[in-house]
Design an enzyme around this catalytic site. Sequence first.
Site, mmCIF file in Angstrom:
data_model
loop_
_atom_site.group_PDB
_atom_site.id
_atom_site.type_symbol
_atom_site.label_atom_id
_atom_site.label_comp_id
_atom_site.label_asym_id
_atom_site.label_seq_id
_atom_site.Cartn_x
_atom_site.Cartn_y
_atom_site.Cartn_z
ATOM 1 N N MET A 48 0.839 -1.194 0.000
ATOM 2 C CA MET A 48 0.000 0.000 0.000
ATOM 3 C C MET A 48 0.880 1.252 0.000
ATOM 4 S SD MET A 48 -3.573 -0.687 1.933
ATOM 5 C CE MET A 48 -3.066 -0.325 3.597
ATOM 6 N N GLY A 49 2.137 1.102 -0.417
ATOM 7 C CA GLY A 49 3.031 2.247 -0.492
ATOM 8 C C GLY A 49 3.600 2.630 0.859
ATOM 9 N N HIS A 55 9.507 -3.641 3.403
ATOM 10 C CA HIS A 55 9.085 -3.845 2.013
ATOM 11 C C HIS A 55 10.291 -4.127 1.118
ATOM 12 C CE1 HIS A 55 5.645 -1.072 3.285
ATOM 13 N NE2 HIS A 55 5.030 -2.181 2.917
ATOM 14 N N GLN A 186 5.901 -11.527 7.822
ATOM 15 C CA GLN A 186 5.311 -12.295 8.912
ATOM 16 C C GLN A 186 4.563 -11.423 9.911
ATOM 17 O OE1 GLN A 186 7.852 -15.253 11.015
ATOM 18 N NE2 GLN A 186 6.881 -14.441 12.870
ATOM 19 N N SER A 224 4.110 1.047 8.047
ATOM 20 C CA SER A 224 3.919 2.386 7.490
ATOM 21 C C SER A 224 3.216 3.305 8.473
ATOM 22 C CB SER A 224 3.111 2.294 6.186
ATOM 23 O OG SER A 224 3.795 1.526 5.219
ATOM 24 N N ARG A 225 2.418 2.732 9.380
ATOM 25 C CA ARG A 225 1.684 3.540 10.343
ATOM 26 C C ARG A 225 2.546 3.997 11.528
ATOM 27 N NH1 ARG A 225 -2.672 0.028 8.674
ATOM 28 N NH2 ARG A 225 -4.553 1.222 8.118
#
Length: 337
Positions: A48-49, A55, A186, A224-225
Site C-alpha cells: 500500500m506504499g 518492504h 510475517q 507504514s503507520r
Amino acid sequence: MASPAASSVITALPETTDPLKIYTTIASLRSYRHPLLSTKSLGFVPTMGALHAGHLSLIRTAAKENDSVAVSIFVNPAQFAPTEDLAVYPRTLHTDVALLESLNAEFSADSTTRGRIEALFLPSVAEMYPHGIPLEENAQRGAFVTVQPLAAKLEGITRPHFFRGVATVVAKLFNIVQPDIAYFGQKDVQQSIILKRMVKDLHFPVQIRVCPTGREVDGLAMSSRNVYLGERRRAIAPVLYQALRASEDEYRRLAAQGGTVDAKAVLAKGLELLQPGKDVPFEIEYFSLADLQELEELGTVDPKKGAVLSAAVRMSPVEEGQGPVRLIDNIILEAEE
C-alpha cells in the site's frame, strides 16, 4: 495517494537511463505479463506504499528468487472501515518510486541477484473496483472474497471488515499480475494464513512466501503507520515485542521440561510486561496463543505442532493532533522435529 498519469504506461524519474516502467491499467499490465508466462518466473510484492525497509527486504528476496519482479502500490479502500484512517494513510509515491529505482540499480550491480523490478502497478480505485467501493460494507456492490472462519478471529474481532477487503484485493491482484510467488511479511501473520487458505481453496497457481518481520533496532515491527506514533508513543511501542519475547522464553522453558505446555502460563509471562502506563495509555486488544492452521486459541501447546503468539494494542493519543495507533506483532513457535 498521488494521482498517477493518465496514460496506461508512464515513466518515472525520466532523468534515469533505465527508468522503472509503471502500469496504471489492468490491460497494460497484462500486456507486459502475458508474453512472459512461459519464459520468466515472476515474484510479486503487493504493498500500500509508504515503503520502508521491510518492504525493500521482500523485494530483494523476490529478486534473488525470480527472473523478474512486479510491485504494486494500491491503498485499498475495501479494508478500511468508515471510522478508520483511509484519508490520512501515508502516501509517498515519489519517494516510493525513487526507492524502487535505487533497488534496481542495486540489483544491476549484484551478480547474485537474478531479477529486477520490471513492473510497478499503480491502479486507480475505479480500475480495481468498477462498481465503486463505499466504505460502508452494506453499500458495496460487486464480487468479494471471504475466508471463514479465519477472518473472524483475532484482528477480525475488532476489524470485521478487514480481511474481506484484503482477500478481495489480493485475489484481484493475483488474477491481474499472475505471479509465480507472492511475498508477504510475517508481521501480518493472520493475513498470510488467510491468503494461503484462499489460494488453496480457489486454486490460484501462486505460492505464498512469508518472510521474517522487518524490525527497528529496538525490536519494533516496521509498519507504514509507525509514523503516526510521535516521540512519546514511539519510545513505549517496543514493549509489545518485548512481551511476546517474554512469553516465548517462558514457552521454551516449559517445553524443555517435556510434555505439553500450559498456554495460560505462557501468556501470563508476557502480560506481566504489557502494562499500560499513565503517560502513554494503551488498550490490549488481544494477546493470543493459537494453532497455526485454524487460529484456534489453545489451552495447551504440543511442542511437536508449534503455535503462533500474537498480540495487538491500541495506543491512545498523547499529544494534540494525534489519533489512536494500533500495533500488531507475533512470534511463530516452530514445531519441534
